[in-house]
Design an enzyme around this catalytic site. Sequence first.
Site, PDB file in Angstrom:
ATOM      1  N   VAL A  94       0.849  -1.190   0.000  1.00 44.90           N
ATOM      2  CA  VAL A  94       0.000   0.000   0.000  1.00 44.90           C
ATOM      3  C   VAL A  94       0.888   1.243   0.000  1.00 44.90           C
ATOM      4  O   VAL A  94       1.753   1.386   0.864  1.00 44.90           O
ATOM      5  CB  VAL A  94      -0.923   0.005   1.238  1.00 44.90           C
ATOM      6  CG1 VAL A  94      -1.841   1.220   1.223  1.00 44.90           C
ATOM      7  CG2 VAL A  94      -1.740  -1.289   1.301  1.00 44.90           C
ATOM      8  N   CYS A  95       0.665   2.115  -0.950  1.00 43.93           N
ATOM      9  CA  CYS A  95       1.479   3.334  -1.046  1.00 43.93           C
ATOM     10  C   CYS A  95       1.338   4.148   0.238  1.00 43.93           C
ATOM     11  O   CYS A  95       0.246   4.614   0.583  1.00 43.93           O
ATOM     12  CB  CYS A  95       1.039   4.182  -2.237  1.00 43.93           C
ATOM     13  SG  CYS A  95       1.845   5.815  -2.277  1.00 43.93           S
TER      14      CYS A  95
END
Lengths: 117, 117, 95, 95, 135, 135
Positions: free
Chosen positions: E82-83
Amino acid sequence: MSSKSILVIVRHPPHGSSWVREGLEAALVGAALGQPPTILFSGDGVLALLANQQRGALGQKGSAAMLEGLSLYDVEPLWYDHLSLEARGLDVSQLMPGCQQACIADMIARHDVVMSF
Amino acid sequence: MSSKSILVIVRHPPHGSSWVREGLEAALVGAALGQPPTILFSGDGVLALLANQQRGALGQKGSAAMLEGLSLYDVEPLWYDHLSLEARGLDVSQLMPGCQQACIADMIARHDVVMSF
Amino acid sequence: MSTLHLINRSPFSTNVLHELADAVSEGDHILLIEDGVYAAFGAPCWTLPEGISLWALQEDCASRGVTPSSVTWGTMDMAGFVALTASTHRTVSWF
Amino acid sequence: MSTLHLINRSPFSTNVLHELADAVSEGDHILLIEDGVYAAFGAPCWTLPEGISLWALQEDCASRGVTPSSVTWGTMDMAGFVALTASTHRTVSWF
Amino acid sequence: MAPQGLTYALMVQGAPYSQQASHSALRFAEALPAQGHRVAAVFFYHDGVYNAASMMSPPQDEPHLLERWRALHQVQQCELLVCVASAIRRGLLDESEAKRHGHSHPTLEAPFELTGLGQLMHAALHYDRLITFAP
Amino acid sequence: MAPQGLTYALMVQGAPYSQQASHSALRFAEALPAQGHRVAAVFFYHDGVYNAASMMSPPQDEPHLLERWRALHQVQQCELLVCVASAIRRGLLDESEAKRHGHSHPTLEAPFELTGLGQLMHAALHYDRLITFAP
């Protein structure tokens, strides 16, 4: 105040996004409160009226079952903008029962509040 | 493996959504890792190259400042699809410095991996 | 009893302006906001009925580097946007 | 070294098919998924260069009540989608 | 013939429940093993980061997307990346980010992991295919 | 002349940070009092519900949208109404919903409140104007 008329315009296609379901849910709640809104399918919204739709993959719900239930709550007919239907190469025989043609400009002018989905 | 070439295509306009900034951030990180991707602005993405942009209301950042910084990281030139520019009635004189024209079909065919934003 | 139509999508990547052309009535206002302001810049050919007022939101033009061609589109600040919603009967958002 | 192009947006409300027409090369495949499958239904006029294969994802057609005109568009199940990504060199998503 | 035994990276940019992107990505990923392929990493970016919201509680008659991602991780041992910059501004914090921002509980949990864009670029370079699912 | 002293309801359908809808809605709402109007209710629907994520932690040089909504509530005493069905499936739970789903901490807090679509319909009927900000 409570004599205001509400128009719900559905302009997005079903399945790809949740807009159709959300617009219909708002309309159903309005009806349950004794203020059934008018509902108009315009632009890609007319694609929500196509017959023979199914659930999506992963069991994703479409909007067809909800549409069939609208008449129970006095949200009828299902109005569609006839120019939008023509622009998509469709005719009313390809739609689910209970659809009637309308002109979007007239519909907007005849209601006090417009909600778009 | 690490000799793969990456093309980042920006197809959305700036300000209205975060896609341009996100595409540019990915390109900058690739460059920082020693693998500068090619970056191509196509469709409404060419609007990110317009000169004279500013911050948005509420201090919302645009992408113009990021674009000016790309050359420091060897991500240059800023390629634009020339048909997209023409279709918007624009010419290169209205763009920021450092832009060069390309053809999107050639660009795609010349890279191993394509990321779209 | 006129309507304010708000357009926030790019006229180049969407067909929203064509849909809108069938939905307006004489006396209506169209206000371009967000990515909609690119239409002020030279929209693809579209025709509107007579008697429609065309506006673009100034701050969204400025951030995007868009200068509306003053012949067609007037610009309006946020106070003008508010005033338009008050002086029209209803607002329709096109997105 | 061909490319698979994935289209997931309606051809009626967006101009993505026109953009795509300039981006394909001979031997490429186009696969319609999600709301993109409405193009199989009778897309607005657009022209492609020769030698492009056109597909629509079966399960997205079925849920939407769309029957592709078999002359133009072949249908493909999820296994076929996977096979296309493997047999082409790269995939480009248009959204 | 299509090559066998490829590794895939997916980039998911669509929010769960409002757009079909998550459904399509899951369907695609789940179909890979039948042809000898596997998904090695899923990178969540843009509104796709909301797929990792640990308190996601859909109605019983709708797909539970978080559970599907977890199952995918179990079956194919893929990373769920997840960024971090996209997630934190949207309120998705793992335990250490939650502490750092003065909150007592995380809103994102394993097998999802907060990570930088370097992991996306690595995945694009390292795995055989990159497929993007967006709204 | 435009009428004075109107009450407004806003419907916000866009997610924060990925789309401009929240910014536009806030800018519009903040400009109402100068002309004698006020926003009475903001209804968050579709991905707009993410505006209420209490752990939202944007970088310091970007607008903090949650704080802006809170300030709007303070200045104009507007209700911040979040569609409960949309919120819960996406992982935004107030204290009682968190408990009901077995979580110890809420992800949505006052002045935001979970509510049904009845409140949206009520706002549309009861207030003078309804303006929609969408992605």
